[in-house]
Design an enzyme around this catalytic site. Structure first.
Site, PDB file in Angstrom:
ATOM      1  N   HIS A  78      -2.359  -0.933   9.812  1.00 56.00           N
ATOM      2  CA  HIS A  78      -1.933  -2.319  10.060  1.00 56.00           C
ATOM      3  C   HIS A  78      -0.758  -2.303  11.033  1.00 56.00           C
ATOM      4  CE1 HIS A  78      -3.851  -4.703   6.660  1.00 56.00           C
ATOM      5  NE2 HIS A  78      -4.308  -3.478   6.485  1.00 56.00           N
TER       6      HIS A  78
ATOM      7  N   GLU B 211       0.817  -1.228   0.000  1.00 56.59           N
ATOM      8  CA  GLU B 211       0.000   0.000   0.000  1.00 56.59           C
ATOM      9  C   GLU B 211       0.848   1.274   0.000  1.00 56.59           C
ATOM     10  OE1 GLU B 211      -3.595   0.691   1.924  1.00 56.59           O
ATOM     11  OE2 GLU B 211      -4.400  -1.302   1.597  1.00 56.59           O
TER      12      GLU B 211
END
Lengths: 423, 423
Positions: free
Chosen positions: B272, B49
């Site tokens: 995350h 990402e």
């Protein structure tokens, strides 16, 4: 494995020209192809342009006694058109669909919808691991103004990389298919130089078939004669390529092509000519192992080809970005137009005209959006191939500078191919 | 290589949540991530990402003294978001973009535009060949009604096949990334069982970090708390997986995760949690080599998982074909409507209405055409994965029937993984 181990492999390759409703005498040709393959009983038959899965199922049924193993590689909207029939059990198979494959708005060319790919089969024959690849690259519709050149170079690179990374443990590597590349074309040189694959036509001492090994010849009644005008003997764009690694030696004993006619009756099996090769694999005696170190002189072809391919891809990236920017401006313009039309419709006056023009404007906006997305994706795909090439080029240059003593692993079109990596 | 050879590898993995304009405190988090990576000096940092290439370039510049090698994997319209930083020179790299990755009309989810992929790096460390893979699978937006389940299973299978076919000569295989799969999910079991990869969290004896190794935890201020409601400790969807082949033994000495906070200040580096693993590779003493033959009992998990995945893909194929057929009917209806409108316009009477309706009809036709093409392509992609699965399933069953003496080569989640193929 015995030291006097020897394996004979008989291969068949044909671009079948099997476009439903468009290709002439398709059903009859498929029937005769099936009869011929059954009669000849090759080890492997690799076919391209079997666009209809019904044709594949027909062949599978017909060929099942002689070729118990078969697989059709599915991809894209229509299918990759690739399939194989094997006398020997298939251990594994997989495929890789090329990132770039023409333009969706070139509907009359249709390649984009086909999902052109490379299929991989792993076979084990007499203790030997064999990787067989079958592929079909983007067609060349005009040699003078080839708008797909960059995509085909990118496909050749992806094909070479796929073979390179998936065949590291294979003893023998085969690649058959319609590359849509002439032997001296950049994509063909790049593929051969990076994978170390050998061209059966150039290697064999026993060739019989069409002049200069051509696989599209003017004698074939299905071929567009005007397209072949600049090439009196035809063109060679279908190949059988091979290499052996890790102590094996492979050679092409015989290579045959059809010559614009069916091998038995008078009409050809396809608009392409079939290739039939007999390869022989045996343990490599010491005199057949070329020197594992290569001097700077031998590296030069790889470096110059990599540079050439890099330049081609770089131009492609710039062009893709230009189209994306152009589409971006059109989007801006479309949005402005839409705002103007909304204002006009709200204000009265030319309301009808404004309402009438509103829908085409939305269409323009959506169309430009699609073009923008497509070319952004194209630029990313080409950048990816360019980055991989650049990395390999850097390493090849380093190796050249260091000299033959301390070179990093690079496959270089030698008989042992990837075997050089074991340092 | 010395018999007492031992290699310590320190890895870092993080889904960076780097969406331009949307992700909070992106620039600040990237800066702190760079500082942290520089300070810790891992062997490899694998990131997901990183959607903006500017962020990658920023990190590359910042990290270049500690991590001289770096690569960004480009794909799709936006980019794969995957990149790596390495302390050691990269020998080779390539990538594979997943055939299926959501639906283009689900614009608010955006996965289709990202070109989700798996990136491969080949490193040589102390004479050892290491294949490191980094990936990011399709997001799960609703666990109760997961419309992307089939695509994620197909991606997990493609990932497993890509690793299987490209790592045959590697001594050590690593896979890091955001799989968007819980440990017991079908895709995760399929991947681990077919590749033989081990889960660092389950293998290590020294774990410190979030409860149950979760990588999205409610303590993290960037996490959508409502989505995590059914999971009080959070979810584990990011992984470090590994295996050693050909006479090497690998173990996970330590595994750490962040716990919803930055390791040094109070705010987290991403939504995350980061994974930090220390792996140790050494020559495999005889007691560490598990028996190379596996009885039918050990094969059962693979067979049942393959069956489960086959069923899921089969359902997906049926659904994709249903959508393609539905779009086909809409195309037919649109063509009829268009013909009717043309007749009305020509005949006079309600000419204005006919002209007004003409453009939406064309829009309907084009839209339905696009949906048709997309789902045809989806059906082909799923059929391809299903055929590969079916083949593997057939071979696993044959192996089970034959018993341990004469089994064909199948990787089976054992420490030696693909090494079983050398028969």
């Amino acid at each position: 494995m015995k030291p006097n181990f020897s394996l004979r492999l008989r291969l068949f390759n044909l671009n079948c020209w099997g476009i439903p409703y468009l290709s002439k005498h398709r059903a009859d040709r498929m029937k005769r192809l099936g009869d011929f393959l059954n009669m000849e009983s090759f080890d492997l038959a690799l076919l391209e342009e079997v666009w209809s899965e019904q044709d594949f199922q027909y062949l599978r049924q017909k060929l099942s006694p002689t070729y118990p193993a078969a697989h059709y590689f599915r991809s894209g909207v229509i299918g990759s058109g690739l399939c194989i029939f094997s006398k020997h059990p298939i251990q594994e198979f997989t495929q890789h669909v090329y990132t770039l494959n023409g333009y969706p708005y070139m509907i009359h060319h249709g390649d984009w919808f086909c999902g052109k790919a490379v299929g991989l089969l792993v076979l084990r024959l007499g203790g030997l691991e064999l990787n067989a690849y079958v592929t079909h690259l983007h067609a060349e519709y005009s040699r003078q103004k080839d708008i797909y050149l960059t995509h085909r170079v990118a496909q050749a690179w992806e094909l070479a990389q796929f073979i390179h990374h998936t065949s590291k443990k294979a003893d023998v590597v085969l690649l058959c298919g319609d590359l849509n590349l002439h032997p001296k074309d950049l994509g063909c040189r790049l593929l051969k130089e990076w994978t170390g694959l050998h061209d059966a036509y150039l290697e064999t001492r026993d060739f019989k078939g069409s002049e200069e090994g051509c696989t599209m010849v003017p004698e074939n009644c299905y071929v567009n004669q005007r397209e072949l005008e600049p090439f009196p003997f035809g063109i060679r764009i279908d190949y059988v390529l091979y290499k052996a690694v890790s102590g094996f030696y492979i050679s092409c004993k015989t290579l045959r092509t059809t010559t614009g006619r069916d091998p038995h009756s008078g009409t050809p099996l396809s608009d392409h000519e079939a290739l039939m090769a007999t390869l022989c694999v045996r343990h490599s005696p010491p005199q057949h192992i070329p020197s594992p170190t290569h001097g700077p002189a031998e590296r030069s072809p790889l470096i110059s080809i990599l540079k050439e391919a890099w330049t081609e891809l770089d131009l492609g990236v710039a062009q893709a970005r230009w189209w994306a920017s152009f589409a971006g401006y059109v989007i801006g313009l479309g949005l402005l137009l839409l705002a103007l039309l909304c204002a006009l419709a709200a204000g009265g006056g030319v309301r009808e005209v404004a309402i009438l023009l509103w829908t085409p404007s939305v269409g323009l906006l959506l169309g430009a959006g699609a073009v923008y997305l497509f070319h952004m994706q194209e630029a990313k795909g080409l950048s990816r191939a360019r980055a991989e090439l650049q990395h390999v080029l850097g390493r090849a240059r380093e190796a050249q500078d260091l000299g033959p003593e301390s070179q990093p692993a690079l496959p270089l079109g030698q008989q042992e191919g990837d075997g050089t990596e074991e340092q």
